[in-house]
Motif scaffolding. Structure first.
Motif, PDB file in Angstrom:
ATOM      1  N   THR A 132       0.810  -1.221   0.000  1.00  8.87           N
ATOM      2  CA  THR A 132       0.000   0.000   0.000  1.00  8.87           C
ATOM      3  C   THR A 132       0.842   1.270   0.000  1.00  8.87           C
ATOM      4  O   THR A 132       0.297   2.370   0.148  1.00  8.87           O
ATOM      5  CB  THR A 132      -0.968   0.005   1.206  1.00  8.87           C
ATOM      6  OG1 THR A 132      -0.217  -0.124   2.420  1.00  8.87           O
ATOM      7  CG2 THR A 132      -1.995  -1.109   1.093  1.00  8.87           C
ATOM      8  N   SER A 133       2.145   1.131  -0.172  1.00  2.26           N
ATOM      9  CA  SER A 133       3.049   2.283  -0.215  1.00  2.26           C
ATOM     10  C   SER A 133       3.528   2.512  -1.637  1.00  2.26           C
ATOM     11  O   SER A 133       3.710   1.575  -2.406  1.00  2.26           O
ATOM     12  CB  SER A 133       4.264   2.043   0.691  1.00  2.26           C
ATOM     13  OG  SER A 133       3.876   1.928   2.031  1.00  2.26           O
ATOM     14  N   SER A 134       3.760   3.770  -1.969  1.00  2.00           N
ATOM     15  CA  SER A 134       4.291   4.127  -3.277  1.00  2.00           C
ATOM     16  C   SER A 134       5.737   3.694  -3.395  1.00  2.00           C
ATOM     17  O   SER A 134       6.511   3.837  -2.453  1.00  2.00           O
ATOM     18  CB  SER A 134       4.248   5.650  -3.460  1.00  2.00           C
ATOM     19  OG  SER A 134       3.164   6.013  -4.218  1.00  2.00           O
ATOM     20  N   ARG A 135       6.079   3.179  -4.546  1.00  2.00           N
ATOM     21  CA  ARG A 135       7.468   2.848  -4.867  1.00  2.00           C
ATOM     22  C   ARG A 135       7.777   3.525  -6.204  1.00  2.00           C
ATOM     23  O   ARG A 135       6.858   3.753  -7.008  1.00  2.00           O
ATOM     24  CB  ARG A 135       7.643   1.326  -4.990  1.00  2.00           C
ATOM     25  CG  ARG A 135       7.375   0.557  -3.732  1.00  2.00           C
ATOM     26  CD  ARG A 135       8.332   0.881  -2.620  1.00  2.00           C
ATOM     27  NE  ARG A 135       9.633   0.272  -2.907  1.00  2.00           N
ATOM     28  CZ  ARG A 135      10.731   0.575  -2.258  1.00  2.00           C
ATOM     29  NH1 ARG A 135      10.718   1.460  -1.306  1.00  2.00           N
ATOM     30  NH2 ARG A 135      11.862   0.007  -2.570  1.00  2.00           N
ATOM     31  N   ARG A 138       6.296   1.471  -9.082  1.00  2.00           N
ATOM     32  CA  ARG A 138       4.900   1.040  -9.140  1.00  2.00           C
ATOM     33  C   ARG A 138       4.035   1.904  -8.228  1.00  2.00           C
ATOM     34  O   ARG A 138       4.503   2.470  -7.245  1.00  2.00           O
ATOM     35  CB  ARG A 138       4.739  -0.432  -8.769  1.00  2.00           C
ATOM     36  CG  ARG A 138       5.085  -0.735  -7.345  1.00  2.00           C
ATOM     37  CD  ARG A 138       4.415  -1.992  -6.838  1.00  2.00           C
ATOM     38  NE  ARG A 138       4.886  -2.301  -5.515  1.00  2.00           N
ATOM     39  CZ  ARG A 138       4.488  -1.682  -4.402  1.00  2.00           C
ATOM     40  NH1 ARG A 138       3.609  -0.715  -4.452  1.00  2.00           N
ATOM     41  NH2 ARG A 138       4.977  -2.037  -3.219  1.00  2.00           N
ATOM     42  N   GLN A 139       2.759   1.963  -8.575  1.00  2.00           N
ATOM     43  CA  GLN A 139       1.785   2.680  -7.757  1.00  2.00           C
ATOM     44  C   GLN A 139       1.354   1.798  -6.588  1.00  2.00           C
ATOM     45  O   GLN A 139       1.390   0.568  -6.690  1.00  2.00           O
ATOM     46  CB  GLN A 139       0.560   3.042  -8.610  1.00  2.00           C
ATOM     47  CG  GLN A 139       0.837   4.071  -9.674  1.00  2.00           C
ATOM     48  CD  GLN A 139       1.249   5.389  -9.064  1.00  2.00           C
ATOM     49  OE1 GLN A 139       0.598   5.906  -8.171  1.00  2.00           O
ATOM     50  NE2 GLN A 139       2.364   5.936  -9.540  1.00  2.00           N
ATOM     51  N   PRO A 140       0.913   2.406  -5.485  1.00  2.00           N
ATOM     52  CA  PRO A 140       0.450   1.586  -4.361  1.00  2.00           C
ATOM     53  C   PRO A 140      -0.891   0.929  -4.656  1.00  2.00           C
ATOM     54  O   PRO A 140      -1.687   1.441  -5.442  1.00  2.00           O
ATOM     55  CB  PRO A 140       0.299   2.605  -3.230  1.00  2.00           C
ATOM     56  CG  PRO A 140       0.047   3.903  -3.917  1.00  2.00           C
ATOM     57  CD  PRO A 140       0.818   3.841  -5.213  1.00  2.00           C
ATOM     58  N   THR A 142      -4.612  -0.252  -3.267  1.00  2.00           N
ATOM     59  CA  THR A 142      -5.530   0.182  -2.215  1.00  2.00           C
ATOM     60  C   THR A 142      -5.462  -0.854  -1.090  1.00  2.00           C
ATOM     61  O   THR A 142      -4.966  -1.973  -1.292  1.00  2.00           O
ATOM     62  CB  THR A 142      -6.980   0.263  -2.740  1.00  2.00           C
ATOM     63  OG1 THR A 142      -7.423  -1.069  -3.044  1.00  2.00           O
ATOM     64  CG2 THR A 142      -7.097   1.180  -3.953  1.00  2.00           C
TER      65      THR A 142
END
Length: 181
Positions: A132-135, A138-140, A142
């Protein structure tokens, strides 16, 4: 020190600690066991201090060689903490937090019954927060997507018993109340 080295870990250890302790509370851990998991969760990524920053902060997916280096962080963490004798159980939890119940984890390829329950809790909290965290690459997900992913991996990556409790906690205490997204 961990957060200074890796921007991603900013807040990660705090969130993982909150989720781990909340799960331990639901599982009726006594105060001593909750404190052990609290310390292990706070320190679980300390071994990343020994991983080169260009790998930790790489904006793309890691190569297999780079991933092998990252996979050493539980061992490095235990080495960093090796002289602290009163953290023996916490070190073992840290060492096991990337094990999988199907034996395909690391660093020891342990099977379900050989993994400490505290490490199983920490693995769930760590994975949920990572998903659920942004990297940079890649997008997080939900929260619901992450919980669905955990559900799909019960019995292989995650312990089914601990996983069901974790999922129920997240749905009841966080998602139904509007956070985390």
């Amino acid at each position: 020190a961990i957060e200074a080295k890796d921007a991603y870990t900013k807040g990660h250890c705090d969130r993982v600690t909150e989720l781990s302790v909340k799960t331990a509370e639901y599982m009726d851990f006594n105060d001593d066991r909750k404190n052990i998991i609290r310390i292990a969760a706070i320190l679980h990524d300390i071994g990343k201090i020994g991983v080169p920053e260009e790998i930790l902060n790489k904006p793309d997916k890691l190569t297999s060689r780079e991933y092998d280096i990252v996979k050493r962080h539980p061992s490095i963490g235990c080495e960093i903490l090796s002289d602290i004798k009163y953290l023996e159980l916490e070190k073992e939890i840290i060492y096991q937090h990337h094990e999988r119940v199907d034996g395909k984890g690391y660093p020891q390829n342990l099977l379900c019954n050989d993994i400490l329950i505290e490490a199983k809790i920490l693995a769930l909290a760590d994975s949920f927060d990572a998903m659920t965290s942004s990297r940079p690459y890649r997008q997080p997900m939900t929260s619901m997507e992450a919980l669905d992913e955990i559900q799909r991996n019960l019995g292989t990556q995650f312990d089914s018993y601990v996983g069901e409790i974790f999922i129920n906690i997240l749905k009841k205490e966080y998602i139904d109340n509007g956070s985390p997204s």
